[in-house]
Design an enzyme around this catalytic site. Structure first.
Site, PDB file in Angstrom:
ATOM      1  N   GLY A  80       0.826  -1.199   0.000  1.00  0.00           N
ATOM      2  CA  GLY A  80       0.000   0.000   0.000  1.00  0.00           C
ATOM      3  C   GLY A  80       0.855   1.241   0.000  1.00  0.00           C
ATOM      4  N   GLN A  81       0.269   2.341  -0.488  1.00  0.00           N
ATOM      5  CA  GLN A  81       0.996   3.604  -0.513  1.00  0.00           C
ATOM      6  C   GLN A  81       0.012   4.743  -0.289  1.00  0.00           C
ATOM      7  OE1 GLN A  81       3.725   4.059  -3.739  1.00  0.00           O
ATOM      8  NE2 GLN A  81       4.096   6.225  -3.362  1.00  0.00           N
ATOM      9  N   GLY A  82       0.430   5.729   0.471  1.00  0.00           N
ATOM     10  CA  GLY A  82      -0.411   6.889   0.727  1.00  0.00           C
ATOM     11  C   GLY A  82       0.436   8.139   0.739  1.00  0.00           C
ATOM     12  N   GLY A  83      -0.174   9.262   1.167  1.00  0.00           N
ATOM     13  CA  GLY A  83       0.545  10.521   1.193  1.00  0.00           C
ATOM     14  C   GLY A  83       1.711  10.492   2.161  1.00  0.00           C
ATOM     15  N   PHE A  84       1.626   9.614   3.182  1.00  0.00           N
ATOM     16  CA  PHE A  84       2.674   9.565   4.204  1.00  0.00           C
ATOM     17  C   PHE A  84       3.860   8.728   3.776  1.00  0.00           C
ATOM     18  CE2 PHE A  84      -0.267   6.115   4.919  1.00  0.00           C
ATOM     19  CZ  PHE A  84       0.573   5.032   5.026  1.00  0.00           C
ATOM     20  N   GLY A  85       3.662   7.704   2.955  1.00  0.00           N
ATOM     21  CA  GLY A  85       4.748   6.812   2.601  1.00  0.00           C
ATOM     22  C   GLY A  85       4.238   5.475   2.102  1.00  0.00           C
ATOM     23  N   LYS A  96       5.036   0.574   8.340  1.00  0.00           N
ATOM     24  CA  LYS A  96       4.782   1.848   7.669  1.00  0.00           C
ATOM     25  C   LYS A  96       6.090   2.622   7.637  1.00  0.00           C
ATOM     26  CE  LYS A  96      -0.109   2.610   8.739  1.00  0.00           C
ATOM     27  NZ  LYS A  96      -1.083   3.629   9.229  1.00  0.00           N
ATOM     28  N   ASP A 132     -11.428  10.390  13.354  1.00  0.00           N
ATOM     29  CA  ASP A 132     -11.592  10.147  11.916  1.00  0.00           C
ATOM     30  C   ASP A 132     -12.125   8.740  11.651  1.00  0.00           C
ATOM     31  OD1 ASP A 132     -11.528  10.957   9.263  1.00  0.00           O
ATOM     32  OD2 ASP A 132      -9.449  10.331   8.948  1.00  0.00           O
TER      33      ASP A 132
END
Length: 382
Positions: free
Chosen positions: A44-49, A71, A177
């Site tokens: 997985g990949q997101g805005g954080f890393g 992560k 959230d």
């Protein structure tokens, strides 16, 4: 005053966060306690890393059935640092096990924290954190079920999440959230659900002292627009009642398919005012969402109890559980430990175009809220 950053091109803002570089499988990371972990394939990949499969370091490669994930993000990014602050304080395995034992629970949906540290590669520093591996998220299951969950399932999820919220509240934090994409099934047991992503987690009671209510226009609408609490819409720090209000919005959406304000997610003031009207007349809100024959009385009672709470008040978790359990009894059901994700009669998957607009609206709003790095400072972290 520092010089203004130059835009990369017309109409484009400079990037706010650096993206993590992908490490090859087999890279070894050493945590603060000197324990080493081996990376597997990225999942997985997101805005954080990036999120990698991981396992304890050994001569064997990390397999597809690895029980952990790591992560990884550049060390000067904010989200993982804020999340790590929560995990280190409240998600150590012994803490979770002790609380489960004292509350006579067989399961608690908080991912366990196994370690963290800094890793240097190619002259760059990265922050990492090791937690339990989990499975699919509830947003995917919601879409698969035609955007409706059975009433029994919704009440079961509500009961499990009440346990999670009581635990994190008891450890001085609120999540802020809660949403289907932040709820994940266990990798090994599809009948267990976990609350994830603590990047917005807020320490509402450092050293047991609950923070005062104070509105801040610069922080209005923090969170995910369709679910976020009225407190957050007004710019106040999230509270225990905020988490429970968000949970009630999730349960209503799961039962009826959509929330009344989902038609204008691009307008945060409209969403805020719609929620305020909802809380002022919960009975009318329920009539807007459900027909007279399928109105879940227990959800209305749940919302009314949450609405009665003061900002600093400790919620009556046991009373809220009793309300949801009464709902199960009213439909001749009980929490048998099995989460059955079956389509409700008449439920049809939402058109792809509509889902895209909805997600884009939420993303547009999220660009307006303060960075999670700023939130970590407000939590008292460095």
């Amino acid at each position: 005053m520092p010089p203004k950053a130059k835009a990369a091109g017309k109409g484009r803002a400079p990037a706010k966060r650096k993206l993590a570089e992908e490490f090859p499988p087999g890279e070894v990371l050493t945590a603060t306690g000197k324990k080493s972990w081996k990376l597997g394939a990225p999942i997985g990949q997101g805005g954080f890393g990036i999120i990698y499969l991981a396992d304890e370091n050994s001569a064997k490669p990390v397999g597809a059935d690895a029980p952990y994930v790591i992560k990884v993000e550049p060390s000067d990014n904010g989200p993982l640092f804020s999340e790590l602050h929560f995990y280190m304080r409240a998600a150590k395995p012994d803490l979770i096990e002790s609380w489960m034992k004292s509350h006579k629970l067989k399961h608690l949906g908080v991912p366990r924290y196994w370690g963290s540290g800094l890793h240097e590669s190619g002259g760059k520093k990265y922050r990492f954190m090791v937690i339990d591996r989990l499975g699919t998220d509830l947003q995917k299951k919601f879409e698969e079920c035609g955007r409706r969950f059975p009433r029994k399932l919704v009440l079961q999820l509500g009961l499990r999440l009440l346990n999670v919220l009581e635990y994190i509240h008891d450890h001085e934090y609120v999540h802020a959230d809660i949403k289907p994409s932040n709820l994940m099934l266990s990798y090994s047991d599809p009948n267990q659900v976990y609350l994830v992503d603590y990047g917005l987690a807020f320490r509402y009671a450092p050293d047991g002292i609950v923070k005062e209510y104070k509105e801040n226009p610069k922080r209005c609408h923090d969170g995910t627009i369709e679910f976020t609490s009225i407190d957050a819409h007004k710019g106040a720090s999230p509270s225990r009642r905020s988490d429970l209000q968000i949970l009630s919005y999730c349960m209503v959406q799961w039962l009826c398919g959509r929330l009344p304000w989902e038609d204008k997610l691009q307008d945060p003031l409209y969403v805020r005012d719609s929620k305020i009207r909802c809380q002022e007349n919960i009975s009318k809100f329920m009539t807007e969402c459900f027909s007279s024959t399928d109105k879940p009385v227990e959800i209305q009672k749940f919302m009314e109890k949450v609405e009665s709470l003061d900002y600093k008040e400790k919620p009556p978790y046991e009373e809220l559980r009793s309300i949801l359990q009464a709902g199960l009894k009213s439909i001749q059901a009980k929490d048998d430990g099995k989460l059955e994700f079956t389509a409700v009669n008449g439920a049809v998957s939402a058109p792809a175009q509509k889902k895209t607009r909805r997600r884009k609206a939420a993303e547009d709003i999220e660009t307006e809220v303060p960075s999670r790095k700023k939130r970590s400072k407000e939590n008292g972290t460095k």
